[in-house]
Each structure stands twice: as structure tokens, then as C-alpha cells.
Write a protein that holds these residues in place. Structure first.
Motif, PDB file in Angstrom:
ATOM      1  N   VAL A 153      61.383  14.763  50.589  1.00  0.00           N
ATOM      2  CA  VAL A 153      61.743  15.545  51.783  1.00  0.00           C
ATOM      3  C   VAL A 153      63.022  16.357  51.579  1.00  0.00           C
ATOM      4  O   VAL A 153      63.363  17.184  52.412  1.00  0.00           O
ATOM      5  CB  VAL A 153      61.896  14.639  53.022  1.00  0.00           C
ATOM      6  N   HIS A 154      63.734  16.123  50.488  1.00  0.00           N
ATOM      7  CA  HIS A 154      64.985  16.839  50.229  1.00  0.00           C
ATOM      8  C   HIS A 154      64.749  17.948  49.204  1.00  0.00           C
ATOM      9  O   HIS A 154      64.750  17.705  47.998  1.00  0.00           O
ATOM     10  CB  HIS A 154      66.064  15.876  49.720  1.00  0.00           C
ATOM     11  N   LYS A 155      64.557  19.154  49.700  1.00  0.00           N
ATOM     12  CA  LYS A 155      64.321  20.297  48.833  1.00  0.00           C
ATOM     13  C   LYS A 155      65.551  21.190  48.706  1.00  0.00           C
ATOM     14  O   LYS A 155      65.507  22.217  48.024  1.00  0.00           O
ATOM     15  CB  LYS A 155      63.145  21.118  49.370  1.00  0.00           C
ATOM     16  N   MET A 156      66.651  20.800  49.375  1.00  0.00           N
ATOM     17  CA  MET A 156      67.860  21.615  49.352  1.00  0.00           C
ATOM     18  C   MET A 156      69.050  20.873  48.735  1.00  0.00           C
ATOM     19  O   MET A 156      70.134  21.431  48.605  1.00  0.00           O
ATOM     20  CB  MET A 156      68.212  22.042  50.783  1.00  0.00           C
ATOM     21  N   PHE A 157      68.849  19.633  48.338  1.00  0.00           N
ATOM     22  CA  PHE A 157      69.932  18.812  47.802  1.00  0.00           C
ATOM     23  C   PHE A 157      70.317  19.302  46.411  1.00  0.00           C
ATOM     24  O   PHE A 157      69.559  19.145  45.455  1.00  0.00           O
ATOM     25  CB  PHE A 157      69.486  17.354  47.764  1.00  0.00           C
ATOM     26  N   ASN A 158      71.503  19.913  46.295  1.00  0.00           N
ATOM     27  CA  ASN A 158      71.871  20.541  45.024  1.00  0.00           C
ATOM     28  C   ASN A 158      73.159  20.022  44.386  1.00  0.00           C
ATOM     29  O   ASN A 158      73.459  20.369  43.240  1.00  0.00           O
ATOM     30  CB  ASN A 158      71.972  22.063  45.187  1.00  0.00           C
ATOM     31  N   THR A 159      73.939  19.191  45.104  1.00  0.00           N
ATOM     32  CA  THR A 159      75.219  18.743  44.547  1.00  0.00           C
ATOM     33  C   THR A 159      75.461  17.269  44.833  1.00  0.00           C
ATOM     34  O   THR A 159      75.350  16.825  45.975  1.00  0.00           O
ATOM     35  CB  THR A 159      76.392  19.562  45.129  1.00  0.00           C
ATOM     36  N   PHE A 160      75.783  16.541  43.778  1.00  0.00           N
ATOM     37  CA  PHE A 160      76.178  15.134  43.928  1.00  0.00           C
ATOM     38  C   PHE A 160      77.516  14.935  43.225  1.00  0.00           C
ATOM     39  O   PHE A 160      77.702  15.370  42.084  1.00  0.00           O
ATOM     40  CB  PHE A 160      75.142  14.198  43.308  1.00  0.00           C
ATOM     41  N   LYS A 161      78.456  14.291  43.931  1.00  0.00           N
ATOM     42  CA  LYS A 161      79.764  14.000  43.346  1.00  0.00           C
ATOM     43  C   LYS A 161      80.049  12.513  43.488  1.00  0.00           C
ATOM     44  O   LYS A 161      79.895  11.940  44.561  1.00  0.00           O
ATOM     45  CB  LYS A 161      80.866  14.809  44.033  1.00  0.00           C
ATOM     46  N   LEU A 162      80.459  11.907  42.374  1.00  0.00           N
ATOM     47  CA  LEU A 162      80.842  10.494  42.370  1.00  0.00           C
ATOM     48  C   LEU A 162      82.249  10.385  41.800  1.00  0.00           C
ATOM     49  O   LEU A 162      82.497  10.741  40.650  1.00  0.00           O
ATOM     50  CB  LEU A 162      79.869   9.663  41.538  1.00  0.00           C
ATOM     51  N   ARG A 163      83.156   9.887  42.630  1.00  0.00           N
ATOM     52  CA  ARG A 163      84.539   9.710  42.197  1.00  0.00           C
ATOM     53  C   ARG A 163      84.826   8.238  41.910  1.00  0.00           C
ATOM     54  O   ARG A 163      84.066   7.366  42.295  1.00  0.00           O
ATOM     55  CB  ARG A 163      85.486  10.248  43.271  1.00  0.00           C
ATOM     56  N   LEU A 164      85.887   7.985  41.186  1.00  0.00           N
ATOM     57  CA  LEU A 164      86.260   6.632  40.762  1.00  0.00           C
ATOM     58  C   LEU A 164      85.114   5.964  40.003  1.00  0.00           C
ATOM     59  O   LEU A 164      84.753   4.806  40.228  1.00  0.00           O
ATOM     60  CB  LEU A 164      86.683   5.778  41.962  1.00  0.00           C
ATOM     61  N   PHE A 165      84.530   6.716  39.083  1.00  0.00           N
ATOM     62  CA  PHE A 165      83.399   6.252  38.268  1.00  0.00           C
ATOM     63  C   PHE A 165      83.879   5.222  37.244  1.00  0.00           C
ATOM     64  O   PHE A 165      84.857   5.435  36.535  1.00  0.00           O
ATOM     65  CB  PHE A 165      82.772   7.458  37.561  1.00  0.00           C
ATOM     66  N   ASN A 166      83.167   4.068  37.176  1.00  0.00           N
ATOM     67  CA  ASN A 166      83.553   2.976  36.282  1.00  0.00           C
ATOM     68  C   ASN A 166      82.722   2.894  35.009  1.00  0.00           C
ATOM     69  O   ASN A 166      83.077   2.162  34.090  1.00  0.00           O
ATOM     70  CB  ASN A 166      83.436   1.636  37.019  1.00  0.00           C
ATOM     71  N   GLY A 167      81.596   3.604  34.984  1.00  0.00           N
ATOM     72  CA  GLY A 167      80.714   3.499  33.835  1.00  0.00           C
ATOM     73  C   GLY A 167      79.783   2.307  33.889  1.00  0.00           C
ATOM     74  O   GLY A 167      79.165   1.941  32.882  1.00  0.00           O
ATOM     75  N   TRP A 168      79.664   1.685  35.050  1.00  0.00           N
ATOM     76  CA  TRP A 168      78.794   0.526  35.188  1.00  0.00           C
ATOM     77  C   TRP A 168      77.326   0.931  35.056  1.00  0.00           C
ATOM     78  O   TRP A 168      76.946   2.065  35.356  1.00  0.00           O
ATOM     79  CB  TRP A 168      79.000  -0.141  36.551  1.00  0.00           C
ATOM     80  N   ARG A 169      76.509  -0.020  34.650  1.00  0.00           N
ATOM     81  CA  ARG A 169      75.083   0.245  34.485  1.00  0.00           C
ATOM     82  C   ARG A 169      74.447   0.705  35.796  1.00  0.00           C
ATOM     83  O   ARG A 169      73.629   1.639  35.800  1.00  0.00           O
ATOM     84  CB  ARG A 169      74.371  -1.023  33.991  1.00  0.00           C
TER      85      ARG A 169
END
Length: 307
Positions: free
Chosen positions: A237-253
């Protein structure tokens, strides 16, 4: 208070008045404050910033807070409002509050129950933010124009019903919200039910363009199949979702799995911004980058920005 002519912006900042005792302030001067606000709301005010000391917030006793007067809820000229350290519990008998407010911000605010049986309309609201508020689910509103929501204390609790998964009741009985930008902090999923509630939050926002998360944590009990199926259902249902930001990334699986599945499902995704924690060592960073670069992508335009 004497003033001739309109007042476009009004700042009322008592934040650093530490000499005000918790036992009797700010309500000891409530009559004076109410008169000031009544005067301001009759002077064409368009922007207000109202701040009281937040040291009393720890008590969570409603009678310790300054109750926002009804004249602010009904002000016709007000467009932008920032509130901090107050009690929000309108008692006006109206189906609409903040009639022309487009930007609304709550910082360490305590909400009381709204003494009306219906959902209250905030018709012009476009931008809404909450930071470390108490009882925000009492703010039972309908905001048909809302396109940006920021939650700086977001954590799904076990006792929240699936149709009330956001910590504010934004008329979730309707099928869709018009939100385009969702900002969350400290997102924590302890089990499959909590992740399913989060998925429901996303599914009812089909116009979402940007998802910004400060930190993301998954309990090991949440399976990859739940992640895969949930995000796949949202992608339909999401045809406009174009940006994802993740801060404080730890590198976890679990973080990597979440990013991998976003890239695999969302065909409109163009930018994935990952801002790492400063204490990640260079070896771990290299391994993470290698994994990110090899993730399959549903969109040929998808770019990964690793900072």
C-alpha cells in the motif's frame, strides 16, 4: 497589561523560575496568567510559546500543573503553538479545538481526559510533535490534514490495543491518515504483537514518504518471518515511501535485517540514510558496509548513505 495594536507572536517562558515552589505554583497565579492569555488571544496572535518549569513533571499530579485556559483552545487567529510543562485538558463544549492551528508541539506536557464523548476535530493541523509527554493517548483528536508527526518518546506498550498503537489517538477509526513524514525515537519491539502494532501504524499511512527513527531495537524473540511478512504487507500500500533514516545505528543483526527487508520490498525507496554510533570500530564498520552493499533492492534508484 497595556498594548496597542495586534500581537503576532507571544513568548511566555517561566522554565528557569526555580524559585517557584512546587506546592503552590504556577496555579497560585493562575488568575493572572489566564487574564494575560485572554488578552493575547484577542489581539490577533498567530504564534505562542508557553513554557512552565518541568521540574514538577516528575510528580505526575495534575493539580500541580498550570491548566491551559479555554481561550487558547478556541483562539481563531492562532496558527503555531508550542507548549511545555502544562496540563492540556480542554473543557470547552465544542467539537473543534485549535481551529486554525497548523503547527502544534507538546514538550513534557501532561494530558487530562477530554470531557467529551466524541473525537475532537483539529481541522487545519499539519505538523504535530510530542516529547516525553504523559497520558498523550487522552488527546483524542481528528487531524485530517496532518502530514508530519514526531514522537520523541515512542515505545509500544503491552496494553495498547492494536487500533490505538500510536501514543496519541489520531482518529484511528478511519481507514487512512494523510501523514507523509513520521519521526520516532527509541523504537523498541519486545515481541511479535508489538511489531504487528507498529506495522498497523504504517499501514494506515499510505501516503508516507519518510520514516525517521532515532534508535531501533528488536528482541531476539521476533522472527525474521514476522519482519518479512509485516513489511511486505505494508509495501503493498506504500507507493510513495522514498526515504528511510536510522540514527544511532549499532550494526546489530536485527537492524540489518530490518534495512534489508525495506530495500527488498519498497519499490519507491530512493534513499536509506544510516548514521552510525561514534564508538563503532573500523573493522565492524567495514563488515557492515559490505553487507549493506550486497542487499537486494526492489528499486533501482535506492541509494545507501552510511555516515
Amino acid at each position: 497589561m497595556q498594548h496597542n495594536g495586534p500581537i503576532r507572536k507571544f513568548v511566555f517562558d517561566f522554565k528557569f523560575e526555580r524559585d517557584i515552589s512546587i506546592s503552590n505554583a504556577p496555579n497560585s497565579r493562575k488568575f493572572d496568567f489566564d487574564q494575560w492569555f485572554l488578552f493575547i488571544t484577542r489581539k490577533g496572535v498567530e504564534e505562542m510559546n508557553i513554557t512552565f518549569p518541568t521540574t514538577t513533571i516528575a510528580t505526575y499530579e495534575i493539580n500541580k500543573y498550570f491548566r491551559l485556559p479555554n481561550c487558547i483552545f478556541s483562539c481563531l487567529t492562532l496558527k503555531r503553538l508550542h507548549l511545555s510543562g502544562v496540563l492540556v485538558a480542554p473543557t470547552i463544549n465544542a467539537s473543534c479545538i485549535f481551529p486554525n492551528v497548523t503547527e502544534l508541539s507538546f514538550d513534557e506536557v501532561v494530558f487530562g481526559t477530554i470531557k467529551l464523548d466524541c473525537v475532537i476535530d483539529v481541522p487545519m493541523l499539519e505538523t504535530l510533535s510530542f516529547s516525553y509527554c504523559e497520558n498523550a493517548s487522552y488527546f483524542n483528536i481528528k487531524a485530517p490534514r496532518l502530514d508530519r508527526l514526531t514522537l520523541n518518546d515512542y515505545e509500544i506498550e503491552d496494553d495498547i490495543e492494536v487500533y490505538r498503537v500510536l501514543p496519541v489517538n489520531l482518529d484511528l477509526w478511519q481507514r487512512e491518515l494523510n501523514m507523509e513524514c513520521l519521526e520516532l525515537s527509541s523504537v523498541k519491539f519486545h515481541d511479535d504483537y508489538e511489531f504487528s502494532s507498529f506495522i498497523h501504524s504504517l499501514r494506515i499511512c499510505p501516503k508516507l514518504r519518510k520514516l525517521d527513527i532515532m534508535s531501533l531495537w528488536f528482541d531476539a524473540r521476533i522472527s525474521d518471518s514476522i519482519l518479512w511478512d509485516g513489511l511486505q504487507s505494508v509495501a503493498k500500500v506504500h507507493k510513495m515511501f522514498n526515504t528511510f533514516k536510522l540514527r544511532l545505528f549499532n550494526g546489530w543483526r536485527s537492524e540489518l535485517q530490518f534495512i534489508k527487508m525495506l530495500l527488498a520490498h519498497f519499490s519507491a525507496l530512493e534513499k536509506v540514510v544510516i548514521i552510525r554510533r561514534a564508538d563503532l570500530d573500523s573493522h565492524d564498520q567495514f563488515e557492515v558496509m559490505q553487507k549493506l552493499l550486497h542487499f537486494p533492492r526492489a528499486s533501482k534508484k535506492a541509494k545507501i548513505i552510511y555516515i
